[in-house]
Design a protein around this motif. Structure first.
Motif, PDB file in Angstrom:
ATOM      1  N   ARG A 161      10.037  27.114  85.386  1.00 34.78           N
ATOM      2  CA  ARG A 161       8.731  26.781  84.530  1.00 34.78           C
ATOM      3  C   ARG A 161       7.963  27.850  84.432  1.00 34.78           C
ATOM      4  O   ARG A 161       7.502  28.613  85.390  1.00 34.78           O
ATOM      5  CB  ARG A 161       8.152  25.496  85.010  1.00 34.78           C
TER       6      ARG A 161
ATOM      7  N   GLY B  87       7.190  26.491  78.986  1.00 32.97           N
ATOM      8  CA  GLY B  87       8.682  25.806  78.954  1.00 32.97           C
ATOM      9  C   GLY B  87       9.464  26.319  80.279  1.00 32.97           C
ATOM     10  O   GLY B  87       8.754  26.958  81.264  1.00 32.97           O
ATOM     11  N   THR B  88      10.725  26.412  80.118  1.00 33.58           N
ATOM     12  CA  THR B  88      11.571  26.737  81.191  1.00 33.58           C
ATOM     13  C   THR B  88      12.485  27.905  80.748  1.00 33.58           C
ATOM     14  O   THR B  88      13.022  27.905  79.880  1.00 33.58           O
ATOM     15  CB  THR B  88      12.586  25.860  81.674  1.00 33.58           C
TER      16      THR B  88
ATOM     17  N   PRO C 227      10.365  27.875  73.917  1.00 33.11           N
ATOM     18  CA  PRO C 227       9.001  27.243  74.292  1.00 33.11           C
ATOM     19  C   PRO C 227       9.298  25.683  74.013  1.00 33.11           C
ATOM     20  O   PRO C 227       9.685  25.259  72.829  1.00 33.11           O
ATOM     21  CB  PRO C 227       8.197  27.764  73.459  1.00 33.11           C
ATOM     22  N   GLU C 228       8.788  24.902  75.059  1.00 36.89           N
ATOM     23  CA  GLU C 228       8.685  23.361  74.722  1.00 36.89           C
ATOM     24  C   GLU C 228       7.221  23.253  74.231  1.00 36.89           C
ATOM     25  O   GLU C 228       7.025  22.146  73.413  1.00 36.89           O
ATOM     26  CB  GLU C 228       8.689  22.807  76.112  1.00 36.89           C
ATOM     27  N   SER C 229       6.203  24.154  74.210  1.00 29.15           N
ATOM     28  CA  SER C 229       4.816  24.048  73.487  1.00 29.15           C
ATOM     29  C   SER C 229       4.458  25.364  73.252  1.00 29.15           C
ATOM     30  O   SER C 229       4.527  26.223  73.797  1.00 29.15           O
ATOM     31  CB  SER C 229       4.159  23.113  74.372  1.00 29.15           C
TER      32      SER C 229
END
Length: 155
Positions: A72, A93-94, A141-143
Motif C-alpha cells: 500500500r 493504492g497497492t 491507483p485506486e483513488s
C-alpha cells in the motif's frame, strides 16, 4: 482513472489536466509504512502512462523493503510556490513489481514503452541504462485526488 474526490471540486483538475501535469512533473513523494508502523516518505522519479504511475526504485532501499512487506502506498506530485500557484495530484493504492528484481534489461514487452519514456524524460536517451540496482513498481491507483489553486484566482 478513478476519481474519488468530493470536496474541492472547484479546484479539482480534469482528467486531461492530471495527465498533462503527471507527464510534465519529474519528482514524486512516495509514502510507505515501515515495519514498526511509522510512515516513511521519500522522493523518486516516475513515469505516467495515462492509467498507472511507474516507479523506478532502488531495490536495496527502505522504500523497497516497506513496499515488499506492504504494497500500500500514497504518492504525491505537486508544484507551485505561492499559495495561489499550488497544484498537485495524490494517488493511492497497492503497487505491483513488474519485471526482474533487480532490473538488468532482460527483454520485457510490458516494460519497453515505460523504459523508453523514462529514459527520454530523465536522461534524454532512447534506451534506459540498467545498473542492476533498480526495479519497477507499478501503481494502478485506486483513488486519485487533485487540486489546482490557480483555479480560485480565475473566479
Amino acid at each position: 482513472m478513478p476519481v474519488t474526490q468530493r470536496r474541492g471540486r472547484k479546484i479539482m483538475m480534469t482528467a486531461e489536466e492530471v495527465d498533462a501535469f503527471l507527464a510534465a512533473e519529474r519528482t514524486c513523494r512516495v509514502a510507505t509504512v515501515s515495519a514498526d508502523g511509522t510512515p516513511h516518505v521519500s522522493p523518486l522519479w516516475f513515469a505516467w502512462d495515462g492509467t498507472a504511475l511507474w516507479l523506478y526504485s532502488l531495490t536495496r532501499s527502505k522504500r523497497w523493503a516497506d513496499l515488499r512487506r506492504d504494497g500500500r502506498v500514497a504518492v504525491v506530485v505537486d508544484a507551485g510556490h505561492a499559495y495561489g500557484e499550488l497544484r498537485g495530484v495524490e494517488l493511492t493504492g497497492t503497487v505491483e513489481v513488474v519485471g526482474e528484481v533487480p532490473r538488468t534489461g532482460e527483454p520485457h514487452p510490458g516494460l519497453a514503452p515505460m523504459e523508453r519514456q523514462f529514459a527520454r524524460k530523465y536522461f534524454d536517451l532512447d534506451e534506459l541504462p540498467h545498473d542492476g540496482r533498480h526495479a519497477w513498481l507499478r501503481l494502478a491507483p485506486e483513488s486519485v485526488r487533485s487540486w489546482d489553486f490557480r483555479k480560485t484566482a480565475a473566479r
